[in-house]
Design an enzyme around this catalytic site. Structure first.
Site, PDB file in Angstrom:
ATOM      1  N   HIS A 127      71.796  70.830 -19.512  1.00 12.03           N
ATOM      2  CA  HIS A 127      71.809  72.146 -18.858  1.00 12.03           C
ATOM      3  C   HIS A 127      72.000  73.220 -19.924  1.00 12.03           C
ATOM      4  O   HIS A 127      73.059  73.820 -20.066  1.00 12.03           O
ATOM      5  CB  HIS A 127      72.928  72.212 -17.821  1.00 12.03           C
ATOM      6  CG  HIS A 127      72.871  73.412 -16.928  1.00 12.03           C
ATOM      7  ND1 HIS A 127      73.103  73.347 -15.582  1.00 12.03           N
ATOM      8  CD2 HIS A 127      72.597  74.717 -17.178  1.00 12.03           C
ATOM      9  CE1 HIS A 127      73.001  74.553 -15.050  1.00 12.03           C
ATOM     10  NE2 HIS A 127      72.696  75.412 -16.016  1.00 12.03           N
TER      11      HIS A 127
ATOM     12  N   HIS B 259      70.835  76.811 -21.588  1.00 14.42           N
ATOM     13  CA  HIS B 259      70.135  78.093 -21.650  1.00 14.42           C
ATOM     14  C   HIS B 259      69.864  78.344 -23.136  1.00 14.42           C
ATOM     15  O   HIS B 259      70.804  78.584 -23.903  1.00 14.42           O
ATOM     16  CB  HIS B 259      70.995  79.226 -21.092  1.00 14.42           C
ATOM     17  CG  HIS B 259      71.297  79.124 -19.635  1.00 14.42           C
ATOM     18  ND1 HIS B 259      70.774  80.005 -18.705  1.00 14.42           N
ATOM     19  CD2 HIS B 259      72.073  78.255 -18.934  1.00 14.42           C
ATOM     20  CE1 HIS B 259      71.220  79.684 -17.498  1.00 14.42           C
ATOM     21  NE2 HIS B 259      72.006  78.619 -17.620  1.00 14.42           N
TER      22      HIS B 259
ATOM     23  N   HIS C 275      65.569  77.997  -9.680  1.00 15.66           N
ATOM     24  CA  HIS C 275      66.791  78.799  -9.795  1.00 15.66           C
ATOM     25  C   HIS C 275      66.773  79.908  -8.764  1.00 15.66           C
ATOM     26  O   HIS C 275      65.764  80.584  -8.574  1.00 15.66           O
ATOM     27  CB  HIS C 275      66.910  79.403 -11.195  1.00 15.66           C
ATOM     28  CG  HIS C 275      68.289  79.900 -11.513  1.00 15.66           C
ATOM     29  ND1 HIS C 275      68.818  81.038 -10.932  1.00 15.66           N
ATOM     30  CD2 HIS C 275      69.256  79.415 -12.333  1.00 15.66           C
ATOM     31  CE1 HIS C 275      70.039  81.234 -11.384  1.00 15.66           C
ATOM     32  NE2 HIS C 275      70.332  80.261 -12.235  1.00 15.66           N
TER      33      HIS C 275
ATOM     34  N   HIS D 275      69.129  74.978  -8.801  1.00 17.70           N
ATOM     35  CA  HIS D 275      70.292  75.849  -8.591  1.00 17.70           C
ATOM     36  C   HIS D 275      69.986  76.537  -7.270  1.00 17.70           C
ATOM     37  O   HIS D 275      69.068  77.354  -7.193  1.00 17.70           O
ATOM     38  CB  HIS D 275      70.383  76.822  -9.765  1.00 17.70           C
ATOM     39  CG  HIS D 275      71.344  77.959  -9.593  1.00 17.70           C
ATOM     40  ND1 HIS D 275      72.190  78.358 -10.601  1.00 17.70           N
ATOM     41  CD2 HIS D 275      71.580  78.813  -8.566  1.00 17.70           C
ATOM     42  CE1 HIS D 275      72.893  79.403 -10.202  1.00 17.70           C
ATOM     43  NE2 HIS D 275      72.534  79.691  -8.966  1.00 17.70           N
TER      44      HIS D 275
ATOM     45  N   HIS E  76      74.510  86.830 -14.536  1.00 19.71           N
ATOM     46  CA  HIS E  76      73.506  86.994 -13.486  1.00 19.71           C
ATOM     47  C   HIS E  76      73.120  88.454 -13.259  1.00 19.71           C
ATOM     48  O   HIS E  76      72.592  88.798 -12.215  1.00 19.71           O
ATOM     49  CB  HIS E  76      73.975  86.310 -12.204  1.00 19.71           C
ATOM     50  CG  HIS E  76      74.005  84.825 -12.356  1.00 19.71           C
ATOM     51  ND1 HIS E  76      72.868  84.052 -12.294  1.00 19.71           N
ATOM     52  CD2 HIS E  76      75.021  83.976 -12.645  1.00 19.71           C
ATOM     53  CE1 HIS E  76      73.188  82.788 -12.511  1.00 19.71           C
ATOM     54  NE2 HIS E  76      74.488  82.723 -12.730  1.00 19.71           N
TER      55      HIS E  76
ATOM     56  N   ASP F 257      75.821  74.482 -19.561  1.00 21.81           N
ATOM     57  CA  ASP F 257      75.478  75.827 -19.075  1.00 21.81           C
ATOM     58  C   ASP F 257      75.680  76.839 -20.206  1.00 21.81           C
ATOM     59  O   ASP F 257      76.278  77.898 -20.035  1.00 21.81           O
ATOM     60  CB  ASP F 257      76.310  76.205 -17.856  1.00 21.81           C
ATOM     61  CG  ASP F 257      75.583  77.148 -16.901  1.00 21.81           C
ATOM     62  OD1 ASP F 257      74.482  77.612 -17.246  1.00 21.81           O
ATOM     63  OD2 ASP F 257      76.109  77.413 -15.807  1.00 21.81           O
TER      64      ASP F 257
END
Length: 569
Positions: A136, A138, A221, A248, A322, A362
């Site tokens: 996971h 990014h 996502h 997600h 986010h 993450d």
């Protein structure tokens, strides 16, 4: 004639043997050696006056007749399948044997021939694990790779294009152009890599295009719109092209509830990210999806384990990642809906039961890329302290629990993403991605990281010193991470469709590229030591979590191992 020595003297010379026990760093986890492949009296060890010398433990055998390139002597292997003491032989960057090394002309039971062309790595008194797999990621900045490698992670799967706003929030590398550029960037990075395309589309054409361009999986996502139509379309393409789908889900329940997502999945294999929900997903009950046989559930490390600081730090992290505005009440409400102490506490226990199967980072999107293995064993420690021994463990050791947790960061993500024939465990035929740990630093600071048979990272002292050990000693990249040594030591994972389209040649890739496979047939039952399927429910008013009718709750940790005792921050 034989010479008897004490068990302590033997352990100090050749490392622990069957029945010896070791504490993992400063945790409450106790490991016990289950088997020793050594022939007592015929052990091999390198050094002045030691065994691996010409005519003694070193044979005359050339490489062309089977001598190994590298032997790791007397290592304590920790893997999902066992905790054993053995020598490990490496050839052509792969593991070729686990057993007894030496000279068959002078020693008994030799299964690994040491010759004049063999290098030696001393594993005495050290723990050997497979390189960690972080599924996971990014890909926000390339500096993540060095940080991950320094923690013992050798494979990174995820998505992104750098510090773009989309990448800060979602693990997607969208479109053929970006996938191609990231595959080219991977050429200079000393870990195995694979990239997820964006899976959010209601029709198949753009998804198929990304898989053909080199995506090894697709990511759904919520920030791109994880609707039932997108879920169905993405899984249909994945089934057709044999890639994994990661999801997600919809925190706000705009397009449906968790039951609607389960219905849209239609029993097909899917890897659910941060399944507890603080990282995102149907509020408040996405956690119940871990009881589905087709779901491969994972956690990310921001909630691993539940501590007194977990809730407080999450709100600010979530707002940044986010792209939310603290001045907008709806954005704040969105963030707060994801952070629930009850489900985070239950997540600890579901990991200990083997109902959650994978832990990942993450990276820079609420998670810490260099702490996957650390957080995993902090969770194991916390559960040992709060829940006691597992039924499968004895009063002497925590072997089953330790193997369950190492599987979460090695073999299980490999199985989930169709790369287990190459990585994920210490087994013959697999890539020699290996990590050596001093027991006192297990889970926090590797002593040596081997990538494809070459040392890529190690604890190293002052380069101007007369010996390798004077301070400051810290982790540094080694020769295997430089120049043209890097390409043959690392793998890039693509789809079979991309391999058929000759994407590596089209992009000018020099690294070894491998197609992912069997991603659609793997179910939770295939995941090692983490295949429990409890019936999970969440009280919509109190957020209390129940598994098979039993309330799952625990207190937050006040103090953790593998923390400030090791890190001068």
């Amino acid at each position: 004639m034989p010479y008897r020595i004490s068990r302590q003297a033997y352990a100090e010379t050749y490392g622990p043997t069957t029945g010896d026990r070791i504490r993992l760093a400063d945790t409450e986890l106790i490991l016990e050696v289950e088997k020793d492949y050594t022939v007592y009296g015929d052990e091999v060890k390198f050094g002045g006056g030691k065994v691996i010398r010409d005519g003694m433990g070193q044979a005359q055998t050339p490489r062309s007749e089977g001598a190994v390139d590298t032997v790791i002597t007397n290592a304590l292997i920790l893997d999902w399948w066992g905790i054993v003491k053995a020598d490990v032989g490496l050839r052509d960057g792969r593991i070729v044997a686990i057993g007894k090394a030496g000279n068959p002309d002078t020693q008994e039971g030799v299964t690994i021939v040491v010759g004049p062309g063999t290098e030696a790595i001393a594993g005495e008194g050290q723990i050997l694990t497979a390189g960690g797999i972080d599924s996971h990621i990014h890909f926000i900045c390339p500096q993540q790779i060095e940080t991950a490698l320094a923690s013992g992670v050798t494979t990174m799967l995820g998505g992104g294009t750098g510090p773009a706003t989309g990448t800060n929030a979602t693990t997607c590398t969208p479109g053929a152009f970006h996938i191609g550029r990231m595959l080219q960037a991977a050429e200079g990075l000393p870990v195995n890599l694979g990239f997820f395309g964006k899976g959010n589309a209601s029709t198949p054409e753009a998804l198929e295009e990304q898989v053909r361009a080199g995506a090894c999986g697709l990511k759904l996502h919520e920030d791109w719109g994880t609707t039932p139509a997108a879920i169905d379309a993405c899984l249909s393409v994945a089934d057709q092209m044999d890639v994994q789908v990661c999801i997600h889900t919809d925190t706000l329940n705009e397009a449906g509830f968790v039951e609607d997502t389960i219905a849209a999945i239609k029993g097909r294999t899917i890897h659910t990210f941060h399944t507890e929900g603080a990282g995102g997903g149907h509020a408040p009950d996405i956690i119940k999806i871990c009881g589905e046989a087709n779901v491969l559930p994972s956690s990310t490390n921001p909630t691993r384990p539940y501590t007194r600081n977990t809730l407080e730090e999450h709100l600010d992290m979530l707002m940044v990642c986010h792209h939310l505005d603290p001045k907008i009440p709806e954005d704040v409400a969105f963030a707060e809906s994801r952070i629930r102490r009850e489900t985070i506490a239950a997540e600890d226990i579901l990991h200990d039961l083997g109902a959650f199967s994978i832990i990942a980072s993450d990276s820079q999107a609420m998670g810490r890329v260099g702490e996957v293995i650390t957080r995993t064993f902090q969770t194991a420690h916390k559960m040992k302290v709060q829940r006691g021994a597992l039924p499968e463990d004895s009063s002497r050791n925590d072997n089953h629990r330790i193997k369950r947790y190492i599987a979460k960061v090695t073999i299980n993500p490999a199985l989930a993403h169709g790369i287990s024939r190459d990585v994920g465990s210490i087994e013959t035929g697999k890539l020699a991605d290996l990590v050596l740990w001093k027991p006192g630093f297990f889970g926090i600071r590797p002593e040596l990281v081997i990538k494809g048979g070459s040392i890529v990272w190690a604890q190293m002292g002052d380069a101007n010193a007369s010996i390798p050990t004077p301070g400051p000693v810290h982790g540094r990249p080694m020769f295997g991470a430089f120049g043209k040594a890097l390409a043959p030591s690392c793998l890039t994972f693509l789809s079979a469709a991309a391999m058929d389209a000759d994407i590596p040649k089209h992009l000018g890739l020099e690294r070894t590229c491998r197609a992912v496979s069997d991603t659609r047939s793997v179910g939770k039952s295939a995941l090692k030591l983490n295949s429990a399927l409890p019936n999970v429910s969440v009280d919509p008013q109190t957020y209390e979590v129940f598994a098979d009718g039993e309330l799952l709750t625990c207190e937050p940790a006040e103090v953790l191992p593998l923390a400030q005792r090791y890190l001068l921050l």
